[in-house]
Design an enzyme around this catalytic site. Structure first.
Site, PDB file in Angstrom:
ATOM      1  CE  LYS A  32      -2.098  -1.248   3.976  1.00  0.00           C
ATOM      2  NZ  LYS A  32      -1.323  -2.385   4.151  1.00  0.00           N
ATOM      3  NE  ARG A  37      -4.806  -1.378  10.094  1.00  0.00           N
ATOM      4  CZ  ARG A  37      -3.471  -0.938   9.405  1.00  0.00           C
ATOM      5  NH1 ARG A  37      -3.539   0.163   8.785  1.00  0.00           N
ATOM      6  NH2 ARG A  37      -2.671  -1.664   9.459  1.00  0.00           N
ATOM      7  NE  ARG A  91       7.194  -2.372   6.437  1.00  0.00           N
ATOM      8  CZ  ARG A  91       5.704  -2.603   6.310  1.00  0.00           C
ATOM      9  NH1 ARG A  91       5.042  -2.153   5.478  1.00  0.00           N
ATOM     10  NH2 ARG A  91       5.094  -2.839   7.289  1.00  0.00           N
ATOM     11  NE  ARG A 101       5.807  -0.394  10.180  1.00  0.00           N
ATOM     12  CZ  ARG A 101       4.638  -0.623   9.800  1.00  0.00           C
ATOM     13  NH1 ARG A 101       4.438   0.034   8.484  1.00  0.00           N
ATOM     14  NH2 ARG A 101       3.727  -1.291  10.240  1.00  0.00           N
ATOM     15  NE  ARG A 120       1.872  -5.160  11.379  1.00  0.00           N
ATOM     16  CZ  ARG A 120       2.982  -4.885  10.816  1.00  0.00           C
ATOM     17  NH1 ARG A 120       4.200  -5.449  11.445  1.00  0.00           N
ATOM     18  NH2 ARG A 120       3.108  -4.282   9.912  1.00  0.00           N
TER      19      ARG A 120
HETATM   20  P1  ADP Z   1       0.882  -2.072   7.789  1.00  0.00           P
HETATM   21  O1  ADP Z   1       1.961  -2.057   7.122  1.00  0.00           O
HETATM   22  O2  ADP Z   1       0.809  -3.389   8.650  1.00  0.00           O
HETATM   23  O3  ADP Z   1      -0.392  -1.969   6.837  1.00  0.00           O
HETATM   24  P2  ADP Z   1       0.450   0.530   9.204  1.00  0.00           P
HETATM   25  O4  ADP Z   1       1.752   1.383   8.986  1.00  0.00           O
HETATM   26  O5  ADP Z   1      -0.665   0.819   8.191  1.00  0.00           O
HETATM   27  O6  ADP Z   1       0.772  -0.913   9.003  1.00  0.00           O
HETATM   28  O7  ADP Z   1      -0.024   0.485  10.657  1.00  0.00           O
HETATM   29  C1  ADP Z   1       0.872   0.105  11.595  1.00  0.00           C
HETATM   30  C2  ADP Z   1       0.181  -0.063  12.838  1.00  0.00           C
HETATM   31  O8  ADP Z   1      -0.552   1.392  13.372  1.00  0.00           O
HETATM   32  C3  ADP Z   1      -1.301  -0.944  12.777  1.00  0.00           C
HETATM   33  O9  ADP Z   1      -0.950  -2.399  13.307  1.00  0.00           O
HETATM   34  C4  ADP Z   1      -2.136  -0.305  14.158  1.00  0.00           C
HETATM   35  O10 ADP Z   1      -1.567  -0.770  15.307  1.00  0.00           O
HETATM   36  C5  ADP Z   1      -1.838   0.993  13.838  1.00  0.00           C
HETATM   37  N1  ADP Z   1      -2.904   1.682  12.948  1.00  0.00           N
HETATM   38  C6  ADP Z   1      -2.620   2.015  11.767  1.00  0.00           C
HETATM   39  N2  ADP Z   1      -3.699   2.569  10.948  1.00  0.00           N
HETATM   40  C7  ADP Z   1      -4.684   2.106  11.826  1.00  0.00           C
HETATM   41  C8  ADP Z   1      -6.344   2.483  11.822  1.00  0.00           C
HETATM   42  N3  ADP Z   1      -6.810   3.116  10.530  1.00  0.00           N
HETATM   43  N4  ADP Z   1      -6.954   1.987  12.793  1.00  0.00           N
HETATM   44  C9  ADP Z   1      -6.337   1.353  13.982  1.00  0.00           C
HETATM   45  N5  ADP Z   1      -4.867   1.263  13.966  1.00  0.00           N
HETATM   46  C10 ADP Z   1      -4.275   1.592  12.961  1.00  0.00           C
HETATM   47  P1  ADP Z   2       2.161  -1.877   3.347  1.00  0.00           P
HETATM   48  O1  ADP Z   2       2.209  -0.273   3.183  1.00  0.00           O
HETATM   49  O2  ADP Z   2       0.994  -2.339   2.621  1.00  0.00           O
HETATM   50  O3  ADP Z   2       2.363  -2.297   4.661  1.00  0.00           O
HETATM   51  P2  ADP Z   2       4.834  -1.870   1.789  1.00  0.00           P
HETATM   52  O4  ADP Z   2       4.492  -0.659   0.719  1.00  0.00           O
HETATM   53  O5  ADP Z   2       5.508  -1.120   2.950  1.00  0.00           O
HETATM   54  O6  ADP Z   2       3.299  -2.488   2.455  1.00  0.00           O
HETATM   55  O7  ADP Z   2       5.808  -2.776   1.405  1.00  0.00           O
HETATM   56  C1  ADP Z   2       6.147  -3.834   2.287  1.00  0.00           C
HETATM   57  C2  ADP Z   2       7.578  -4.400   1.745  1.00  0.00           C
HETATM   58  O8  ADP Z   2       7.485  -5.002   0.637  1.00  0.00           O
HETATM   59  C3  ADP Z   2       8.372  -3.030   1.555  1.00  0.00           C
HETATM   60  O9  ADP Z   2       9.806  -3.439   1.803  1.00  0.00           O
HETATM   61  C4  ADP Z   2       8.415  -3.200  -0.081  1.00  0.00           C
HETATM   62  O10 ADP Z   2       9.804  -2.631  -0.589  1.00  0.00           O
HETATM   63  C5  ADP Z   2       8.104  -4.453  -0.560  1.00  0.00           C
HETATM   64  N1  ADP Z   2       7.018  -4.530  -1.522  1.00  0.00           N
HETATM   65  C6  ADP Z   2       6.192  -3.814  -1.988  1.00  0.00           C
HETATM   66  N2  ADP Z   2       5.340  -4.220  -2.801  1.00  0.00           N
HETATM   67  C7  ADP Z   2       5.970  -5.255  -3.332  1.00  0.00           C
HETATM   68  C8  ADP Z   2       5.791  -6.371  -4.397  1.00  0.00           C
HETATM   69  N3  ADP Z   2       4.988  -6.180  -5.295  1.00  0.00           N
HETATM   70  N4  ADP Z   2       6.897  -7.266  -4.510  1.00  0.00           N
HETATM   71  C9  ADP Z   2       7.720  -7.435  -3.566  1.00  0.00           C
HETATM   72  N5  ADP Z   2       7.993  -6.612  -2.590  1.00  0.00           N
HETATM   73  C10 ADP Z   2       7.232  -5.766  -2.483  1.00  0.00           C
END
Ligand code: ADP
Ligand code: ADP
Ligand code: ZN
Length: 214
Positions: free
Chosen positions: A13, A88, A127, A161, A172
């Protein structure tokens, strides 16, 4: 244009939202990034969120809704935004609907990035991101061109992270399947749900996105 990106942790994302921000001139609103900034600043909200995030659980809806509502009101959101990590839960989706209706705004696209649960541990544990500009990287799938140097800003400091470890991944993923996936029917009824194959390479996912967004 206003869009919502759905996908489990590690789906891509943030990676895709950053690209769309560049190509489509709309701002990325990541509730995860906002919360991490609150934790780093030591704010009241950050103190409340820190342990919950480290455990891989969801932060309470009322805190998140207040945070995003303030953010959407800011000037840079007036031409559109990409919601990354929000809504979410069902209450968050309903609050978003009410919030936008009040402002006379509408969501244009809702895209789910579909990936296999099995791939997520590797995505998440590999990551890291640049401290200077926030650019995202991966040990295996998206290495900087020059080892240890950010492609975007030349920075040499990187962060992993606190919640990106194998132990939290299952918590998660469970939160995603139990609390986030049930929202899809809400957007399906509105005829907004679309999907891309998130198992494809990063560039190929971007192409699928662009095809949907036009
Ligand atoms: P991910 O890479 O797992 O998609 P995010 O960066 O979106 O992670 O979120 C990291 C953490 O922040 C989540 O595991 C949760 O604890 C919190 N968080 C983020 N967005 C939300 C939301 N919309 N509602 C509740 N908790 C959230
Ligand atoms: P999210 O925001 O959904 O938690 P990220 O965009 O941070 O996910 O991506 C998670 C990890 O996977 C990052 O280290 C990123 O570089 C890698 N990644 C993202 N998209 C892909 C893909 N299509 N194939 C392989 N690795 C990916
Ligand atoms: Zn950088």
């Amino acid at each position: 244009m206003k869009l919502i990106l759905f996908g489990p942790p590690g789906a891509g994302k943030g990676t895709q939202a950053r690209r769309l921000q560049e190509t489509h001139g709309i701002v990325q609103l990541s509730t995860g990034d906002m919360l991490r900034a609150e934790v780093d600043s030591g704010s009241e909200l950050g103190l409340q969120a820190k342990e919950i995030m480290e455990a891989g659980q969801l932060v309470p809806d009322d805190l998140i809704i207040a945070m995003i509502s303030d953010r959407i009101d800011q000037e840079d959101c007036k031409d559109g935004f990409i919601l990354d990590g929000f809504p979410r839960t069902k209450p968050q989706a309903e609050a978003l609907g009410a919030m936008l209706a009040e402002k006379g705004l509408d969501i244009d696209h809702v895209i789910e990035i579909k990936v296999d649960d099995d791939a997520m541990v590797k995505r998440i544990t590999g990551r890291f991101s640049c401290d200077g500009c926030g650019a995202g990287y991966h040990d295996e799938f998206q290495k900087p061109k020059k080892d240890g140097v950010c492609d975007q800003c030349g920075g040499t400091e990187f962060t992993r992270r606190a919640d990106d470890n194998a132990e939290t991944v299952s918590v998660r993923l469970q939160a995603y399947h139990e609390q986030t996936s049930p929202i899809f029917s809400y957007y399906k009824e509105k005829g907004l749900m679309e999907e891309v194959d998130g198992m494809a390479e990063i560039d190929a996912v971007t192409e699928q996105m662009n095809a949907l967004l036009g």
